[in-house]
Design a protein around this motif. Structure first.
Motif, mmCIF file in Angstrom:
data_model
loop_
_atom_site.group_PDB
_atom_site.id
_atom_site.type_symbol
_atom_site.label_atom_id
_atom_site.label_comp_id
_atom_site.label_asym_id
_atom_site.label_seq_id
_atom_site.Cartn_x
_atom_site.Cartn_y
_atom_site.Cartn_z
ATOM 1 N N LYS A 189 0.836 -1.196 0.000
ATOM 2 C CA LYS A 189 0.000 0.000 0.000
ATOM 3 C C LYS A 189 0.876 1.252 0.000
ATOM 4 O O LYS A 189 0.598 2.229 -0.682
ATOM 5 C CB LYS A 189 -0.919 -0.017 1.235
ATOM 6 N N ARG A 190 1.949 1.168 0.793
ATOM 7 C CA ARG A 190 2.895 2.298 0.851
ATOM 8 C C ARG A 190 3.494 2.551 -0.514
ATOM 9 O O ARG A 190 3.610 3.680 -0.950
ATOM 10 C CB ARG A 190 4.019 1.962 1.822
ATOM 11 N N PHE A 191 3.857 1.448 -1.149
ATOM 12 C CA PHE A 191 4.479 1.540 -2.465
ATOM 13 C C PHE A 191 3.530 2.187 -3.473
ATOM 14 O O PHE A 191 3.911 3.056 -4.249
ATOM 15 C CB PHE A 191 4.889 0.141 -2.911
ATOM 16 N N ALA A 206 1.085 4.214 -2.837
ATOM 17 C CA ALA A 206 0.952 5.638 -2.528
ATOM 18 C C ALA A 206 2.102 6.403 -3.174
ATOM 19 O O ALA A 206 1.924 7.502 -3.699
ATOM 20 C CB ALA A 206 0.963 5.844 -1.020
ATOM 21 N N SER A 226 11.410 7.573 6.031
ATOM 22 C CA SER A 226 10.104 6.903 6.124
ATOM 23 C C SER A 226 10.309 5.388 6.064
ATOM 24 O O SER A 226 11.377 4.907 5.729
ATOM 25 C CB SER A 226 9.228 7.347 4.961
ATOM 26 N N PRO A 227 9.265 4.623 6.381
ATOM 27 C CA PRO A 227 9.402 3.163 6.345
ATOM 28 C C PRO A 227 9.582 2.592 4.937
ATOM 29 O O PRO A 227 9.836 1.410 4.802
ATOM 30 C CB PRO A 227 8.084 2.661 6.944
ATOM 31 N N LEU A 228 9.454 3.418 3.913
ATOM 32 C CA LEU A 228 9.738 2.919 2.560
ATOM 33 C C LEU A 228 11.205 2.520 2.519
ATOM 34 O O LEU A 228 12.057 3.265 2.977
ATOM 35 C CB LEU A 228 9.543 4.041 1.536
ATOM 36 N N GLY A 266 0.053 7.917 3.272
ATOM 37 C CA GLY A 266 0.131 6.663 2.513
ATOM 38 C C GLY A 266 1.430 5.913 2.725
ATOM 39 O O GLY A 266 1.424 4.708 2.960
ATOM 40 N N ILE A 267 2.561 6.632 2.673
ATOM 41 C CA ILE A 267 3.818 5.899 2.818
ATOM 42 C C ILE A 267 4.034 5.453 4.257
ATOM 43 O O ILE A 267 4.866 4.593 4.519
ATOM 44 C CB ILE A 267 5.048 6.691 2.304
ATOM 45 N N TYR A 268 3.288 6.011 5.206
ATOM 46 C CA TYR A 268 3.378 5.493 6.575
ATOM 47 C C TYR A 268 2.288 4.461 6.847
ATOM 48 O O TYR A 268 2.090 4.026 7.971
ATOM 49 C CB TYR A 268 3.322 6.636 7.598
ATOM 50 N N GLY A 269 1.567 4.110 5.783
ATOM 51 C CA GLY A 269 0.624 3.001 5.890
ATOM 52 C C GLY A 269 -0.677 3.320 6.615
ATOM 53 O O GLY A 269 -1.305 2.427 7.188
#
Lengths: 368, 244
Positions: free
Chosen positions: A2-4, A6, A210-212, B105-108
Motif C-alpha cells: 500500500k505504501r508503495f 501511494a 520513512s518506512p519505505l 500513505g507511505i506510513y501506511g
C-alpha cells in the motif's frame, strides 16, 4: 504494498502535472520519426543534371533517354560548350554533367570504344558518389543491351540484389536507432532527473527516513517511466509501420520482449546516473553527454560502426544502444529468430545486471 | 541501558575519513520531552540527528531510539519516528490534500484514518477549503512549514526529529510553530529539535550545546543560564563557544 502504491501514485501526479515535459516526452518521438523519415534521405530522386552532347547521334540520344527516364535524374539544360560547365555548377542547381565525346556513335561502332565523361558536384561527397554510381550503372545496363545476341568479348555479369531493404529506404535504417534513442532519452534521462530532483529539493531525506525502503523508492520512481516509454515505443512502431511502411518481418512478440529488456537497461542506467548526481542539472548533463551522444554517434544509428576507426569500434561495444539496434534491425528487417540474437541479448542483460548492482552499491555508500 | 528513556546515546561517534563530525556524544531523552540540540553550523548537529534517524551508520558508540538499536534496527526506528528537515519537505507541485495523502500513505495509514486526519489538519491549520485543491507552490511559506510539521507527525510517531525547522520563517510564524511543538509534546510526542536560533533554546525542556562535534554542556535553559551567569541563551552559547 500500500505504501508503495501511494508512492507510485505520487510519481504519476508529478509527471502528469508537468504538462510541458509531458508534451516533450510524447511530442519528441513523433517529431523525430517524422523528421528522420521525411527529411533525412539517402535516396536520389529527380537530381538535376546537364548534358553536353558533342555527337548528337542516335546512340547518345538513346543513352540520354535511358538516363532521364530512370526517375533519378531530371534534365535541367543542354550545354553546348565545355566553357559552360563550370558556370552551370556554380549556379548550384545541377549536380552532375554528362559529356559525350564527338562521333560517339561512330566510335562505338567502328573501334568498339567510346567515351563518356561524368562530372559531379563533390561539395557533397556522398551525393556525388551516389549520382556517379547510379549513372554508371545505367550506362552499363545500356552496354549490356548492345551485347545481346553477340558473343564477342567475355564479360562478367554482376547481378545485384539488395536484401532486406530492396529500395534502400533510409527510414528502415533509422527506425531501429530512433527506438533506441527515444527509449534511452525517456527512461534513462527522465528517471535520473526525477531521482536527482528529490535529492535537490531535500525530499529524498524524508523518503529515506520513512518506512519505505530504498528499493521501493527506486522502483517506485522507475515504474511510471517504464509505462511512458512503453507507450512511446508503441507510437514509434505504429508510425514506422503505417506511415513509412517499415516491415516487421520477424516476431513482434520477440521484438517487444527485446525492447522491454533494453528499457530495463536504460532505466538501470538512469538510476546509476542519479546515484552520482545530486541535482537535476548534473543528471541532465551526464545523461546527454554519457548516454545520448554515444547512442547517436557510436551506436550505428546513423554512422555504420564498421566504417569507424578501430578504437571507436572497440568503444562502441560498451554502448547498450549498439546492441539493441543490431537486435531490432535483425528482427524487423531480416526477420531473424531468437537464436541469431542470443549474444546481443546476453550482452544487454549482462549490462543491466551490472548497472543495477553498481547502483545498489553506490546507493549504499551514499547512505553511510 | 534503562528503559525509561526514549533516546539513549553512549559515546556515539561518526567519522568521515580523518574528520570527526560527532565525537563520542552521550545523552538520554525522556518521553514527551522537548530536547534541543544547539550549536553553530558544522558543529555536528545534523550528523548526530541523521544517525539517530537511521540515515547514517555510526562509526562507534551505542544508541537506541524508541528502544531500537541504531545499527541493526533502523527499519523499526523509521516506523516510530517523524522527520522534518531544514529544507522544505513537502512537494510544491502537489496540492495540500495530495501531500497529506502521500505522507499518510507511505506510513501506511488506512483510508478512513487518512480522511479523518486530513479534516483534522485542515481545521487545525485553519486552511480554507478553497485552498486545499491548490498546488502547494501558491501558499505562503509559514503555512507550508506548519503543514510540513503536521505531516511529519501524521502517523503519530513516538519521536519527531526537527532539523532546523524554522529557518527562514518570520517571528510570528515561528511562535505559532513552537505552539504546535508544545501541543505535540503535550500529546506525548518526544521532540528532538536542532536549531541555531538561541531564543528558541529557551522553549526547550533541556538543551545540549554542541561545539566541534562534542556536547559541551547539557541542562535545562534555566540551569545553563545560572551556571554560566548569563542573562539569556545567546550569552550562554557565546561563553561556551569561547571556552568560558
Amino acid at each position: 504494498m500500500k505504501r508503495f502504491l501511494a508512492f507510485v501514485s505520487k510519481e504519476f501526479k508529478h509527471i502528469l502535472r508537468d504538462y510541458r515535459t509531458l508534451l516533450i516526452l510524447f511530442g519528441m518521438p513523433i517529431a523525430q520519426i517524422l523528421l528522420f523519415g521525411f527529411a533525412i534521405t539517402n535516396e536520389i530522386k529527380d537530381a538535376k543534371i546537364a548534358i553536353l552532347d558533342f555527337s548528337k547521334d542516335n546512340t547518345t540520344q538513346e543513352i540520354s533517354n535511358k538516363i532521364l527516364s530512370s526517375g533519378y535524374f531530371l534534365l535541367y539544360k543542354n550545354l553546348s560548350s565545355t566553357r559552360d560547365i563550370e558556370p552551370a555548377f556554380k549556379e548550384g542547381i545541377i549536380k552532375e554533367v554528362i559529356i559525350f565525346e564527338p562521333e560517339f556513335g561512330k566510335n562505338l561502332e567502328k573501334s568498339k570504344l567510346a567515351n563518356i565523361q561524368i562530372i559531379a558536384d563533390a561539395s557533397d561527397p556522398n551525393l556525388a558518389n551516389m549520382l556517379i554510381g547510379y549513372t554508371s550503372s545505367i550506362i552499363l545496363d545500356y552496354q549490356k543491351d548492345l551485347l545481346k545476341g553477340k558473343t564477342l568479348p567475355p564479360i562478367i555479369n554482376t547481378d545485384i540484389k539488395m536484401l532486406f531493404n530492396p529500395n534502400l529506404k533510409s527510414v528502415f535504417m533509422f527506425v531501429p536507432g530512433l527506438m533506441a534513442v527515444i527509449l534511452l532519452l525517456v527512461s534513462a534521462m527522465m528517471t535520473s532527473i526525477s531521482i536527482a530532483k528529490e535529492k535537490e529539493l531535500g525530499t529524498m531525506e524524508i523518503l529515506l527516513v520513512s518506512p519505505l525502503n530504498p528499493l521501493q523508492i527506486i522502483v517506485g520512481k522507475v515504474v511510471p517511466y517504464f509505462f511512458i516509454s512503453l507507450i512511446n515505443y508503441i507510437i514509434i512502431i505504429i508510425l514506422a509501420k503505417n506511415v513509412f511502411l517499415v516491415p516487421i518481418t520477424g516476431s513482434i512478440i520477440l521484438l517487444i520482449l527485446e525492447s522491454v529488456l533494453f528499457l530495463l537497461t536504460s532505466l538501470s542506467l538512469g538510476i546509476l546516473i542519479s546515484t552520482i548526481s545530486n541535482n537535476q542539472q548534473t543528471a541532465l548533463m551526464i545523461s546527454i553527454s554519457a548516454l545520448m551522444l554515444p547512442a547517436i554517434i557510436l551506436s550505428g544509428y546513423i554512422f555504420p560502426v564498421e566504417n569507424m576507426p578501430l578504437p571507436l569500434q572497440v568503444i562502441s561495444n560498451i554502448i547498450p544502444a549498439k546492441w539493441f539496434i543490431i537486435i531490432v534491425r535483425g528482427i524487423m528487417l531480416k526477420g531473424v529468430s531468437f537464436s541469431y540474437i542470443v549474444t546481443e541479448t546476453a550482452v544487454l542483460a549482462g549490462m543491466t545486471l551490472f548497472f543495477v548492482l553498481l547502483s545498489i552499491k553506490k546507493f549504499k555508500i551514499r547512505l553511510e | 541501558m534503562q528503559n525509561n528513556f526514549i533516546i539513549e546515546s553512549e559515546n556515539l561517534t561518526k567519522k568521515f575519513g580523518h574528520f570527526t563530525a560527532v565525537d563520542a556524544i552521550s545523552f538520554s531523552v525522556k518521553p514527551g520531552e522537548i530536547f534541543g540540540f544547539l550549536g553553530a553550523n558544522g558543529a555536528g548537529k545534523t550528523t548526530a540527528m541523521r544517525m539517530l534517524c537511521g540515515l547514517s551508520i555510526p562509526t562507534s558508540g551505542k544508541a537506541t531510539v524508541a528502544g531500537f538499536d541504531v545499527y541493526k534496527q533502523t527499519e523499526q526506528i523509521k516506523k516510530n519516528i517523524g522527520y522534518m528537515s531544514q529544507k522544505f519537505s513537502l512537494y510544491d507541485d502537489l496540492t495540500i490534500t495530495e501531500n497529506i495523502n502521500f505522507y499518510g500513505g507511505i506510513y501506511g495509514l488506512s483510508k478512513s484514518k487518512l480522511k479523518e486526519k486530513t479534516e483534522y489538519l485542515l481545521d487545525l491549520l485553519k486552511i480554507p477549503e478553497m485552498h486545499t485543491g491548490k498546488l502547494l507552490v501558491s501558499l505562503p511559506l509559514g503555512w507550508k512549514q506548519k503543514l510540513a510539521f503536521s505531516v511529519a507527525i501524521i502517523h503519530e510517531p513516538k519521536i519527531v526529529f526537527l532539523d532546523e525547522p524554522t529557518g527562514g520563517v518570520d517571528p510570528i510564524t515561528r511562535r505559532q510553530f513552537w505552539d504546535m511543538i508544545y501541543e505535540a509534546s503535550h500529546n506525548g510526542v518526544t521532540v528532538f529539535v536542532t536549531t541555531h536560533y538561541m531564543d528558541e533554546a529557551e522553549y526547550c525542556n533541556r538543551v545540549s550545546m554542541m561545539v566541534d562535534g562534542r556536547i559541551a554542556s547539557l541542562d535545562t535553559p534555566y540551569n545553563l543560564k545560572k551556571e554560566y551567569n548569563a542573562g539569556n541563551m545567546h550569552e550562554v552559547f557565546v561563553k561556551i563557544a569561547r571556552g568560558r
